[in-house]
Design a protein around this motif. Structure first.
Motif, PDB file in Angstrom:
ATOM      1  N   THR A  39     -48.973 -10.199  12.190  1.00  0.00           N
ATOM      2  CA  THR A  39     -49.856  -9.399  13.051  1.00  0.00           C
ATOM      3  C   THR A  39     -49.406  -7.946  13.104  1.00  0.00           C
ATOM      4  N   GLU A  40     -48.098  -7.717  13.132  1.00  0.00           N
ATOM      5  CA  GLU A  40     -47.601  -6.344  13.149  1.00  0.00           C
ATOM      6  C   GLU A  40     -47.985  -5.603  11.872  1.00  0.00           C
ATOM      7  N   ALA A  41     -47.883  -6.296  10.729  1.00  0.00           N
ATOM      8  CA  ALA A  41     -48.223  -5.658   9.457  1.00  0.00           C
ATOM      9  C   ALA A  41     -49.712  -5.338   9.377  1.00  0.00           C
ATOM     10  N   TYR A  42     -50.554  -6.295   9.752  1.00  0.00           N
ATOM     11  CA  TYR A  42     -51.996  -6.058   9.650  1.00  0.00           C
ATOM     12  C   TYR A  42     -52.498  -5.081  10.707  1.00  0.00           C
ATOM     13  N   LEU A  43     -51.863  -5.045  11.877  1.00  0.00           N
ATOM     14  CA  LEU A  43     -52.226  -4.022  12.864  1.00  0.00           C
ATOM     15  C   LEU A  43     -51.845  -2.636  12.358  1.00  0.00           C
ATOM     16  N   ALA A  44     -50.699  -2.537  11.685  1.00  0.00           N
ATOM     17  CA  ALA A  44     -50.316  -1.255  11.090  1.00  0.00           C
ATOM     18  C   ALA A  44     -51.283  -0.852   9.992  1.00  0.00           C
ATOM     19  N   LEU A  45     -51.737  -1.847   9.227  1.00  0.00           N
ATOM     20  CA  LEU A  45     -52.739  -1.567   8.193  1.00  0.00           C
ATOM     21  C   LEU A  45     -54.022  -1.036   8.823  1.00  0.00           C
ATOM     22  N   PHE A  46     -54.452  -1.644   9.921  1.00  0.00           N
ATOM     23  CA  PHE A  46     -55.662  -1.193  10.610  1.00  0.00           C
ATOM     24  C   PHE A  46     -55.469   0.204  11.194  1.00  0.00           C
ATOM     25  N   ARG A  47     -54.315   0.438  11.802  1.00  0.00           N
ATOM     26  CA  ARG A  47     -54.053   1.750  12.390  1.00  0.00           C
ATOM     27  C   ARG A  47     -53.991   2.841  11.331  1.00  0.00           C
ATOM     28  N   GLY A  48     -53.555   2.496  10.143  1.00  0.00           N
ATOM     29  CA  GLY A  48     -53.487   3.497   9.084  1.00  0.00           C
ATOM     30  C   GLY A  48     -54.795   3.691   8.353  1.00  0.00           C
ATOM     31  N   ALA A  49     -55.765   2.779   8.607  1.00  0.00           N
ATOM     32  CA  ALA A  49     -57.023   2.843   7.860  1.00  0.00           C
ATOM     33  C   ALA A  49     -58.225   3.179   8.723  1.00  0.00           C
ATOM     34  N   VAL A  50     -58.179   2.846  10.010  1.00  0.00           N
ATOM     35  CA  VAL A  50     -59.367   3.016  10.848  1.00  0.00           C
ATOM     36  C   VAL A  50     -59.085   3.853  12.078  1.00  0.00           C
ATOM     37  N   PHE A  51     -58.216   3.376  12.951  1.00  0.00           N
ATOM     38  CA  PHE A  51     -57.974   4.084  14.209  1.00  0.00           C
ATOM     39  C   PHE A  51     -56.559   3.800  14.678  1.00  0.00           C
ATOM     40  N   ASP A  52     -55.804   4.856  14.953  1.00  0.00           N
ATOM     41  CA  ASP A  52     -54.423   4.726  15.405  1.00  0.00           C
ATOM     42  C   ASP A  52     -54.378   4.964  16.914  1.00  0.00           C
ATOM     43  N   TRP A  53     -54.395   3.885  17.673  1.00  0.00           N
ATOM     44  CA  TRP A  53     -54.410   4.021  19.137  1.00  0.00           C
ATOM     45  C   TRP A  53     -53.042   4.426  19.704  1.00  0.00           C
ATOM     46  N   GLN A  54     -52.016   4.454  18.860  1.00  0.00           N
ATOM     47  CA  GLN A  54     -50.705   4.869  19.317  1.00  0.00           C
ATOM     48  C   GLN A  54     -50.429   6.346  19.047  1.00  0.00           C
ATOM     49  N   ALA A  55     -51.380   7.039  18.440  1.00  0.00           N
ATOM     50  CA  ALA A  55     -51.190   8.455  18.140  1.00  0.00           C
ATOM     51  C   ALA A  55     -51.177   9.277  19.420  1.00  0.00           C
ATOM     52  N   THR A  56     -50.568  10.454  19.326  1.00  0.00           N
ATOM     53  CA  THR A  56     -50.405  11.312  20.507  1.00  0.00           C
ATOM     54  C   THR A  56     -51.593  12.217  20.752  1.00  0.00           C
ATOM     55  N   SER A  57     -52.539  12.286  19.835  1.00  0.00           N
ATOM     56  CA  SER A  57     -53.714  13.143  20.022  1.00  0.00           C
ATOM     57  C   SER A  57     -54.932  12.473  19.406  1.00  0.00           C
ATOM     58  N   PHE A  58     -56.105  12.948  19.799  1.00  0.00           N
ATOM     59  CA  PHE A  58     -57.346  12.378  19.269  1.00  0.00           C
ATOM     60  C   PHE A  58     -57.466  12.625  17.773  1.00  0.00           C
TER      61      PHE A  58
END
Length: 422
Positions: free
Chosen positions: A98-117
């Motif tokens: 789950t950690e790997a695929y969530l990282a894949l999603f964050r790098g491809a669609v939307f990174d909810w852990q980013a510090t800015s929009f």
């Protein structure tokens, strides 16, 4: 004599006997003539439903999950006492995957852990950037598939398109806008010529388009390597095999401000998708393409020139792949290098197969593989998962896409109506 008594007895499949016409062992089908496409294999590849495509992606992700877990040290440690505490193994596997695929999603669609929009939505734009050349080249491959031709030369056509567009982009001095159009046109013409060579040889001599396009891939690769060693071509003082950057007047204009890299190349991909759909589904020429792809003998009987269609299909396919190379050098890479095409031409075959060689399907498949490419780097950086696993997932998807009966067997799907089980 009645019609019933006059009809010949049906010939069993694979019996080796003739069925009215054709050679023995062909089940009554006419043998392919010189210079004609071979529709049978392609029809099998494209016979699967959208459910088969979706399930192929699911199976690919499951295989990727197994590899992710198998390559993780924490999961490997739990195997030492699996029978004593099996829950540790399953919990560690779930967490790692789950950690790997969530990282894949964050790098491809939307990174909810980013510090800015901006940082949050930038992954989506990077996926679109990566998808742009895949869509354009995939449309070229799909056009060939729909017409019964195996165009394996996308790689060479992308390279030649990039060479022509890049050279015109820094060699000419033209006004803004005109320069960009001229450079793009150069890429389109370069790819069309490269694809047209294979089409002409196929139509005139019956040369196998698979072999010809593979050889043209090699020629294109050696050609760009040679040109990048020539000072008159590169116009760069660098000792590295690379050209001067294209002029700002030739570069594709950005769609979003910095730090986004999304440019007008994506608009070209959208326009090309609409064009290919119109060509295949609404134009007379597209009807001829599809007729030849389905049955070249019937198409010839109807008055369609199979040789002309073969040449035009390969030229148009090359033009689309050349446009992909032009978008790559004018919009993303900025200069010519030996690796300007990467593996775009071969990945485009994957995209076309996953998209069932339909324009919309190819567009969506290009978006998916662009997301894989953009998200794979984030997955590797944040979780230590090898990016090669993403390539394995893509390969498994292609394997299953190319074998619809295998997917139907795995999930016990019914055989589509009108198609005999093999």
């Amino acid at each position: 004599m009645s019609e019933k008594t006059a009809s010949p007895a049906p010939v069993p499949s694979g019996s080796g006997a003739t069925s009215g016409t054709g050679d023995p062992g062909t089940g009554g089908r006419q043998p392919a003539r010189r210079g004609e496409p071979r529709p049978g294999v392609l029809r099998d590849l494209l016979s699967g439903s959208w459910m088969v495509s979706l399930l192929s992606i699911v199976v690919g992700l499951l295989v990727g999950a197994v590899l992710i877990a198998a390559s993780n040290p924490a999961v490997q440690d739990t195997l030492g006492y699996l029978f004593a505490r099996p829950s540790d193994f399953f919990v560690a596997t779930w967490n790692v995957v789950t950690e790997a695929y969530l990282a894949l999603f964050r790098g491809a669609v939307f990174d909810w852990q980013a510090t800015s929009f901006v940082r949050s939505v930038r992954p989506l734009t990077e996926s679109l950037v990566a998808a742009t050349p895949l869509i354009l080249a995939g449309l070229g491959i799909a056009l060939g598939f729909r017409s019964g031709l195996f165009n394996i030369g996308g790689q060479g056509q992308v390279i030649i398109g990039a060479v022509c567009a890049g050279f015109l982009g820094y060699w000419l001095t033209l006004p803004l806008g005109i320069h960009m159009l001229v450079a793009l046109l150069g890429g389109v013409v370069g790819g069309a010529v490269w694809g047209g060579i294979a089409g002409a040889l196929k139509a005139r001599t019956g040369a196998n388009e698979v072999i010809v396009t593979i050889m043209l891939n090699s020629i294109a690769g050696f050609l760009i390597a040679y040109l990048l060693k020539q000072q008159w071509f590169t116009r760069s003082g660098s000792a590295n095999p690379q050209s001067r950057s294209v002029d700002d007047t030739a570069a594709l204009f950005p769609l979003l401000p910095d730090p986004f890299r999304l440019n007008a190349g994506f608009l070209l991909a959208v326009a090309a998708t609409v064009f290919v759909w119109w060509l295949l589904e609404r134009s007379t020429l597209g009807f001829e393409f599809r007729a030849v792809g389905e049955n070249p003998h019937a198409a010839r009987t109807a008055g369609i020139s199979v040789g002309r269609v073969t040449f035009l299909v390969m030229a148009l396919a090359g033009a689309l792949a050349g446009l992909a190379g032009a978008a790559q050098v004018l919009g993303t890479e900025d200069k010519l290098t030996i690796g300007i095409a990467g593996s775009l031409g071969f990945d485009a075959i994957t995209v076309a197969l996953l998209g069932r060689s339909r324009p919309l399907g190819t567009f969506l498949a290009g978006l998916l593989f662009g997301a894989f490419k953009a998200g794979g780097y984030t997955m590797q950086a944040q979780t230590g998962t090898p990016i090669d696993i993403v390539l394995v997932v893509q390969s498994v998807i292609v394997l299953l896409i190319a074998a619809p009966p295998l997917v139907r067997g795995l999930f016990r799907l019914p055989v589509p109506a009108g198609k005999e089980a093999r």
